[in-house]
Design a protein around this motif. Structure first.
Motif, PDB file in Angstrom:
ATOM      1  N   ILE A 349      -4.275   7.122  -3.414  1.00  0.00           N
ATOM      2  CA  ILE A 349      -4.768   6.364  -2.255  1.00  0.00           C
ATOM      3  C   ILE A 349      -6.281   6.478  -2.248  1.00  0.00           C
ATOM      4  N   VAL A 350      -6.957   5.357  -2.402  1.00  0.00           N
ATOM      5  CA  VAL A 350      -8.425   5.353  -2.438  1.00  0.00           C
ATOM      6  C   VAL A 350      -9.025   4.833  -1.136  1.00  0.00           C
ATOM      7  N   ASP A 351      -8.236   4.109  -0.344  1.00  0.00           N
ATOM      8  CA  ASP A 351      -8.723   3.606   0.946  1.00  0.00           C
ATOM      9  C   ASP A 351      -7.624   3.823   1.993  1.00  0.00           C
ATOM     10  N   PRO A 352      -7.588   5.020   2.640  1.00  0.00           N
ATOM     11  CA  PRO A 352      -6.521   5.321   3.605  1.00  0.00           C
ATOM     12  C   PRO A 352      -6.464   4.346   4.769  1.00  0.00           C
ATOM     13  N   LEU A 353      -7.624   3.813   5.191  1.00  0.00           N
ATOM     14  CA  LEU A 353      -7.636   2.908   6.335  1.00  0.00           C
ATOM     15  C   LEU A 353      -6.879   1.619   6.015  1.00  0.00           C
ATOM     16  N   LYS A 354      -7.089   1.067   4.786  1.00  0.00           N
ATOM     17  CA  LYS A 354      -6.347  -0.130   4.390  1.00  0.00           C
ATOM     18  C   LYS A 354      -4.844   0.162   4.312  1.00  0.00           C
ATOM     19  N   ALA A 355      -4.494   1.333   3.767  1.00  0.00           N
ATOM     20  CA  ALA A 355      -3.078   1.683   3.637  1.00  0.00           C
ATOM     21  C   ALA A 355      -2.421   1.831   4.999  1.00  0.00           C
ATOM     22  N   GLU A 356      -3.129   2.420   5.952  1.00  0.00           N
ATOM     23  CA  GLU A 356      -2.550   2.635   7.281  1.00  0.00           C
ATOM     24  C   GLU A 356      -2.444   1.342   8.067  1.00  0.00           C
ATOM     25  N   ASN A 357      -3.489   0.528   8.008  1.00  0.00           N
ATOM     26  CA  ASN A 357      -3.480  -0.706   8.791  1.00  0.00           C
ATOM     27  C   ASN A 357      -2.626  -1.794   8.168  1.00  0.00           C
ATOM     28  N   GLY A 358      -2.518  -1.786   6.831  1.00  0.00           N
ATOM     29  CA  GLY A 358      -1.781  -2.850   6.170  1.00  0.00           C
ATOM     30  C   GLY A 358      -0.314  -2.578   5.965  1.00  0.00           C
ATOM     31  N   LEU A 359       0.084  -1.312   5.951  1.00  0.00           N
ATOM     32  CA  LEU A 359       1.466  -0.954   5.650  1.00  0.00           C
ATOM     33  C   LEU A 359       1.988   0.027   6.684  1.00  0.00           C
ATOM     34  N   SER A 360       3.201  -0.204   7.156  1.00  0.00           N
ATOM     35  CA  SER A 360       3.812   0.754   8.079  1.00  0.00           C
ATOM     36  C   SER A 360       4.290   1.996   7.330  1.00  0.00           C
ATOM     37  N   ASP A 361       4.692   1.812   6.056  1.00  0.00           N
ATOM     38  CA  ASP A 361       5.148   2.935   5.227  1.00  0.00           C
ATOM     39  C   ASP A 361       4.788   2.602   3.778  1.00  0.00           C
ATOM     40  N   PHE A 362       3.658   3.112   3.330  1.00  0.00           N
ATOM     41  CA  PHE A 362       3.179   2.715   2.006  1.00  0.00           C
ATOM     42  C   PHE A 362       4.091   3.241   0.894  1.00  0.00           C
ATOM     43  N   THR A 363       4.711   4.386   1.075  1.00  0.00           N
ATOM     44  CA  THR A 363       5.605   4.925   0.047  1.00  0.00           C
ATOM     45  C   THR A 363       6.824   4.024  -0.129  1.00  0.00           C
ATOM     46  N   ASN A 364       7.400   3.607   0.978  1.00  0.00           N
ATOM     47  CA  ASN A 364       8.558   2.710   0.905  1.00  0.00           C
ATOM     48  C   ASN A 364       8.177   1.362   0.301  1.00  0.00           C
ATOM     49  N   TYR A 365       6.980   0.859   0.673  1.00  0.00           N
ATOM     50  CA  TYR A 365       6.510  -0.399   0.109  1.00  0.00           C
ATOM     51  C   TYR A 365       6.346  -0.287  -1.404  1.00  0.00           C
ATOM     52  N   LEU A 366       5.703   0.784  -1.858  1.00  0.00           N
ATOM     53  CA  LEU A 366       5.479   0.973  -3.289  1.00  0.00           C
ATOM     54  C   LEU A 366       6.804   1.102  -4.034  1.00  0.00           C
ATOM     55  N   TYR A 367       7.745   1.803  -3.434  1.00  0.00           N
ATOM     56  CA  TYR A 367       9.051   1.986  -4.072  1.00  0.00           C
ATOM     57  C   TYR A 367       9.758   0.637  -4.264  1.00  0.00           C
ATOM     58  N   LYS A 368       9.759  -0.193  -3.238  1.00  0.00           N
ATOM     59  CA  LYS A 368      10.458  -1.474  -3.334  1.00  0.00           C
ATOM     60  C   LYS A 368       9.764  -2.427  -4.313  1.00  0.00           C
ATOM     61  N   GLU A 369       8.432  -2.423  -4.320  1.00  0.00           N
ATOM     62  CA  GLU A 369       7.730  -3.281  -5.271  1.00  0.00           C
ATOM     63  C   GLU A 369       7.976  -2.841  -6.709  1.00  0.00           C
ATOM     64  N   LEU A 370       8.062  -1.549  -6.952  1.00  0.00           N
ATOM     65  CA  LEU A 370       8.403  -1.066  -8.294  1.00  0.00           C
ATOM     66  C   LEU A 370       9.821  -1.484  -8.675  1.00  0.00           C
ATOM     67  N   GLN A 371      10.720  -1.477  -7.710  1.00  0.00           N
ATOM     68  CA  GLN A 371      12.080  -1.958  -7.970  1.00  0.00           C
ATOM     69  C   GLN A 371      12.057  -3.428  -8.404  1.00  0.00           C
ATOM     70  N   PHE A 372      11.330  -4.247  -7.635  1.00  0.00           N
ATOM     71  CA  PHE A 372      11.270  -5.675  -7.966  1.00  0.00           C
ATOM     72  C   PHE A 372      10.669  -5.896  -9.356  1.00  0.00           C
ATOM     73  N   ALA A 373       9.563  -5.167  -9.649  1.00  0.00           N
ATOM     74  CA  ALA A 373       8.908  -5.323 -10.944  1.00  0.00           C
ATOM     75  C   ALA A 373       9.824  -4.889 -12.081  1.00  0.00           C
ATOM     76  N   LEU A 374      10.543  -3.802 -11.881  1.00  0.00           N
ATOM     77  CA  LEU A 374      11.449  -3.300 -12.914  1.00  0.00           C
ATOM     78  C   LEU A 374      12.581  -4.287 -13.172  1.00  0.00           C
ATOM     79  N   ARG A 375      13.150  -4.839 -12.117  1.00  0.00           N
ATOM     80  CA  ARG A 375      14.250  -5.800 -12.288  1.00  0.00           C
ATOM     81  C   ARG A 375      13.762  -7.061 -13.008  1.00  0.00           C
ATOM     82  N   GLY A 376      12.533  -7.501 -12.655  1.00  0.00           N
ATOM     83  CA  GLY A 376      12.009  -8.677 -13.318  1.00  0.00           C
ATOM     84  C   GLY A 376      11.740  -8.448 -14.789  1.00  0.00           C
TER      85      GLY A 376
END
Length: 507
Positions: A349-376
């Protein structure tokens, strides 16, 4: 007709003719003529005289009764104590009681309830250990203060000692408070402060706060209570009060943080509802939000703020490299082969303010995006391609996820497929394919080696044909090999004859 009556030495009698009182009879024998005489006898060991129609007799024959009786009459607001021998008796209001004189020592004491409900100290000591109807006794220890209540109304404080009160037709209670505890639970605290200022002034200390002030209460140098704004409370005298203005800056200075939020368990207990505490570890950063608005970044350390009148949020982010595992993903390849794939990703995490304001749960977001990328990435390739080039999958996923996370202040440093797990039947098929390929390769190699060996032997034969010495050397080599397998050799003649005979035997 004569009637004879005998009065024992420990008795006294009252003579009646028909139902009319005639006289008091002292111990002795008495004779009376007639049928309607009777005597009521009373045991003088029983002090109280339970005489029928006592009040009527007192009005008509008082002069005859008074020398023999102690008469106690109480009004509607009076009570009395009667001592006979070692015993005590209470007489309630509006009662008439009589006691025999002379046989036991009698003492009587009348009390006006309108003047005081408290028994004088001399009586408290005399009736110690004796239970009396209508009298309540209380013991106040030396470490306590008693609060006297009559009909649930506070009357006065009681210092340590013994007390007794009349509780006739009144509810008398004493509530004891420890003087060792500086902030006891005062009963009806607001009533005490409003209606009994003398008690408060003599025994207590009042803390009353404005809407933008907080009070820290200490006793013997230790924090015992935190009072919120616009509140007031009673304490025993001797406490120390520190008033803190929180109108402009609700953050605690470091000396109060150390005292209220870190070191002292008692202080932490007293302040846990009053403080918002945030601990930022090394290589972490915190974000401060007050009333849902971002204020500042929080450096490593312990920070604390007063919570009154504000809402607080202080998320903390780890700035170090972190790993995220995406395990057990069941995916179909392009050629419809079911696979189970495990993926790992390293991110920062290089910009905590962007992560906090843009995502309610950045870990869950990252996990799901990795799932989508892997399936593709897996779904677009055939099994053979996936097995031959895992790096292509890693690159495809990395390009996808970096584009997705860059706008939220997250950098994905590495992405890698850890395992591609095949179903059991596919494993068997691939094993057979590999086994066949390896067997074919082994067969080719074996043929190649046999050809090379034959060609070598042919070349050797040509050399021996043109060179008798070489042939002779080969014969010696063969003889050496034979000799290695024979335990004992007997040589007759020369080496040349031996070789000639061996050659003849072989022919």
């Amino acid at each position: 007709m004569w009637n004879s009556f005998y009065i024992k030495p420990n008795e006294i009698g009252i003579l009646y003719h028909r139902s009319d009182f005639k006289r008091i009879l002292q111990p002795g024998t008495y004779n009376y003529f007639g049928r309607h005489w009777r005597v009521e006898k009373y045991d003088l060991n029983q002090a109280e005289a339970e005489i029928d129609n006592l009040e009527l007799l007192l009005r008509t024959r008082a002069a005859e009764l008074n020398p023999h009786l102690l008469i106690m009459q109480t009004g509607f607001n009076q009570v009395a104590l009667v001592q006979y021998g070692q015993s005590w008796l209470t007489i309630l209001p509006n009662q008439t009681r009589a006691f025999w004189r002379g046989f036991l020592e009698l003492q009587s004491h009348t009390f006006n309830l309108d003047e005081s409900l408290e028994l004088p100290q001399e009586f408290v000591e005399r009736i110690r250990g004796i239970s009396l109807y209508g009298v309540k006794k209380f013991q106040i220890a030396e470490s306590e203060i008693g609060l006297l209540y009559v009909q649930n109304n506070f009357v006065r404080p009681l210092e340590p000692g013994e007390y007794a009160f009349w509780s006739v037709n009144r509810d008398v209670a004493v509530r004891t408070l420890s003087q060792i505890v500086p902030n006891p639970d005062f009963p009806q605290e607001e009533v005490l402060m409003e209606k009994h200022p003398e008690f408060v002034a003599n025994y207590c200390q009042v803390v009353q706060l404005e809407p933008d002030k907080v009070a820290i209460v200490r006793y013997q140098g230790k924090v015992i209570s935190i009072l919120p704004p616009a509140s007031r409370k009673l304490f025993w005298r001797g406490v120390e009060i520190e008033i803190v203005d929180i109108s402009s800056d609700p953050k605690l200075p470091q000396n109060l943080v150390a005292e209220l939020a870190i070191n002292l368990p008692n202080a932490v207990t007293a302040t846990q509802r009053c403080l918002h505490v945030c601990e930022v570890s090394a290589q972490h950063v915190g974000l401060l939000y007050i009333n849902q608005e971002f204020q500042q970044l929080l450096e490593p350390g312990i920070h604390a703020w007063w919570t009154f009148g504000r809402s607080w949020k202080t998320p903390v982010f780890d700035l170090r490299q972190q790993n995220l595992e995406v395990s057990g993903q069941d995916i179909l390849s392009q050629d419809k082969v079911p696979l189970r794939v495990n993926l790992t990703a390293g991110f920062r995490i290089v910009d905590p303010l962007k992560a906090e304001n843009g995502l309610s749960d950045f870990t869950n977001y990252l996990y799901k995006e990795l799932q989508f990328a892997l399936r593709g990435a897996v779904g677009e390739k055939k099994l053979d391609t996936l097995l031959e080039d895992k790096g292509a999958i890693d690159k495809s996923i990395a390009d996808y996820i970096r584009e997705k996370t860059s706008e939220y202040g997250i950098i994905v440093d590495s992405v890698g497929v850890k395992d591609i797990i095949l179903p059991g039947e596919i494993k068997n098929i691939l094993s057979k394919v590999v086994e066949a390929e390896k067997a074919a390769q082994a067969n080719v190699i074996r043929r190649r080696e046999e050809t090379a060996a034959t060609r070598s032997m042919l070349n050797t034969a040509k050399v021996m044909e043109d060179n008798p010495v070489a042939l002779r050397l080969k014969e010696l080599e063969i003889l050496e090999r034979i000799a290695e397998k024979i335990d004992k050799i007997q040589v007759n003649g020369s080496l040349d004859s031996i070789l000639t005979d061996l050659i003849q035997i072989n022919r």
